[in-house]
Design a protein around this motif. Structure first.
Motif, short mmCIF file in Angstrom:
data_model
loop_
_atom_site.label_atom_id
_atom_site.label_comp_id
_atom_site.label_asym_id
_atom_site.label_seq_id
_atom_site.Cartn_x
_atom_site.Cartn_y
_atom_site.Cartn_z
N UNK A 12 0.86 -1.63 0.45
CA UNK A 12 0.47 0.27 -0.23
C UNK A 12 0.61 1.08 0.50
N UNK A 13 2.27 1.10 0.04
CA UNK A 13 3.38 2.46 -0.28
C UNK A 13 3.40 2.54 -1.44
N UNK A 59 -2.08 -3.71 -5.11
CA UNK A 59 -2.00 -3.75 -3.40
C UNK A 59 -3.63 -4.75 -3.07
N UNK A 60 -4.31 -4.29 -3.99
CA UNK A 60 -5.89 -5.33 -3.82
C UNK A 60 -5.60 -6.73 -3.71
N UNK A 61 -4.67 -6.81 -4.52
CA UNK A 61 -4.48 -8.11 -5.20
C UNK A 61 -4.05 -8.98 -3.48
N UNK A 62 -3.30 -8.15 -2.56
CA UNK A 62 -2.97 -9.41 -1.57
C UNK A 62 -3.13 -8.63 -0.32
N UNK A 63 -4.25 -7.24 -0.21
CA UNK A 63 -5.06 -7.29 0.88
C UNK A 63 -6.26 -7.94 1.33
N UNK A 64 -6.04 -7.78 2.66
CA UNK A 64 -7.37 -8.56 3.59
C UNK A 64 -8.76 -7.71 3.27
N UNK A 65 -9.94 -8.18 3.46
CA UNK A 65 -10.99 -6.93 3.24
C UNK A 65 -10.45 -5.73 4.27
N UNK A 78 -10.90 0.47 1.67
CA UNK A 78 -10.54 1.97 0.86
C UNK A 78 -9.90 1.69 0.06
N UNK A 79 -9.25 0.88 -0.64
CA UNK A 79 -8.44 1.16 -2.16
C UNK A 79 -9.69 0.84 -2.97
#
Length: 362
Positions: free
Chosen positions: A100-101, A320-326, A331-332
């Motif tokens: 996310x950075x 980033x979405x691909x590896x993000x938790x919910x 917010x993405x």
């Protein structure tokens, strides 16, 4: 008037006073570099950098580019920010694992190097003219059809690394190059030998495999090209490989063993601007065009414009979405959705890709 070797020594002293780490001199016969340049262009590796081809072999013929040129003074300027800590390359590599950075290439976090180097190269030329009298000259820094790496190599600035960048045993590769074409005959500097050996770290680490082999780069796959030079849609097969890099890519330099010798700049110009180190993708994606222009004034980033800025960040947000938790994905998605109807098709298409490739769980 001093003898030529004495004059070169004086120019080197003046160069150091202006913030350059090394000054060298090259001749104007670059004919041996022409076949390699022609082959690179013929293979289309320059992508949409039309200016690379439009000037043809003038890039390898300094006396045609600037009539009257008989010598080329080359200059090297270190750009690691003054506050760079020990182990900096490891810290930079670690940032790539924080999806996310937003990652901006180190060289682009401060003032536009074109402005810094060009002004100081002109001051150096003026100082030479004070010593020798009227001087026909022209200064360049990544701004004209000049074979910078070739001239740097021939003038003792370093050798051509396998990633195609110039490497120096005392300074790694974290430096800018500049040149002054002069109508003054000066003795050429001694070139240095290659010290890459069997190392292939730069080739192995390239996220998009743009380095096809030693000193053979397909710019069309290079993340620096894709996020800076490329004007249109980024090829879909390369988008996932870009990760969170939104302007440039330093990977091949970060893993290079010689960059343990990279030197911090003595100038404040290359200190990072607020917001360009450690910012989140969401923060930078929210910049309006007005904010973008204000925050990038005097920065090399401004040259890509707001639309490409959003294009690049949209790709990174999709990754980033691909590896993000919910909890972090929500917010993405919200930020991307706010740009879904952007007036520019370039932005809309990349936003749509980022969302479509990462649908919200049902």
């Amino acid at each position: 008037m001093p003898t030529d070797p004495d004059l070169v020594s004086s120019i080197q002293v003046w160069g150091r006073e202006l913030g350059f780490s090394h000054i060298g001199v090259a001749g104007v016969d670059l004919s041996s570099a022409e076949p390699g340049l022609q082959a690179w262009l013929a293979q289309g590796f320059h992508g949409e950098m039309g200016y690379m081809a439009s000037h043809g072999l003038r890039r390898a013929r300094p006396a045609e580019l600037v009539p009257g040129t008989v010598s080329v003074i080359t200059a090297r300027m270190d750009y690691l920010p003054r506050g760079t800590s020990e182990g900096w390359s490891g810290h930079e590599l670690a940032r790539l694992s924080r999806p996310e950075e937003a990652i901006v290439s180190v060289y682009a976090r401060g003032r536009d190097y074109h402005k810094v180097l060009r002004a100081r190269l002109q001051k150096l030329a003026d100082r030479i003219a004070e010593q020798v009298g009227p001087l026909g000259h022209r200064a360049f820094t990544d701004s004209a059809p000049v074979l910078e790496a070739e001239l740097a190599q021939r003038s003792g600035q370093g050798w051509r690394g396998k990633h195609t960048l110039v490497l120096n045993r005392e300074g790694g590769s974290m430096f800018f190059l500049g040149e002054i074409y002069v109508d003054l005959a000066l003795p050429n500097s001694e070139p240095v030998s290659d010290h890459c050996g069997a190392c292939t770290a730069c080739i192995d680490v390239c996220p998009t495999q743009a380095i096809l082999g030693p000193r053979r780069l397909d710019a069309r796959r290079c993340i620096s090209y894709l996020t800076i030079e490329h004007p249109g849609a980024i090829p879909q097969e390369l988008r996932p490989l870009i990760g969170n890099r939104i302007y440039g890519c330093d990977d091949c330099q970060l893993v290079c063993p010689w960059n343990k010798f990279a030197v911090r700049s003595a100038l404040p110009d290359f200190d990072p601007r607020e917001g360009l180190t450690g910012a989140t993708l969401i923060e930078l994606f929210a910049w309006s065009e007005e904010v973008f222009l204000r925050r990038t004034e005097g920065s090399p980033i401004r040259r890509i414009g707001h639309e490409r800025w959003l294009r690049n960040i949209a790709v990174a947000m999709g990754n980033a979405l691909r590896v993000a938790d919910e909890s972090t994905a929500a917010p993405l998605r919200s930020a991307l959705g706010a740009r879904a109807e952007h007036p520019a098709e370039l932005v809309r298409e990349h936003v749509a890709w980022a969302i479509a490739n990462n649908p919200k769980p049902s």
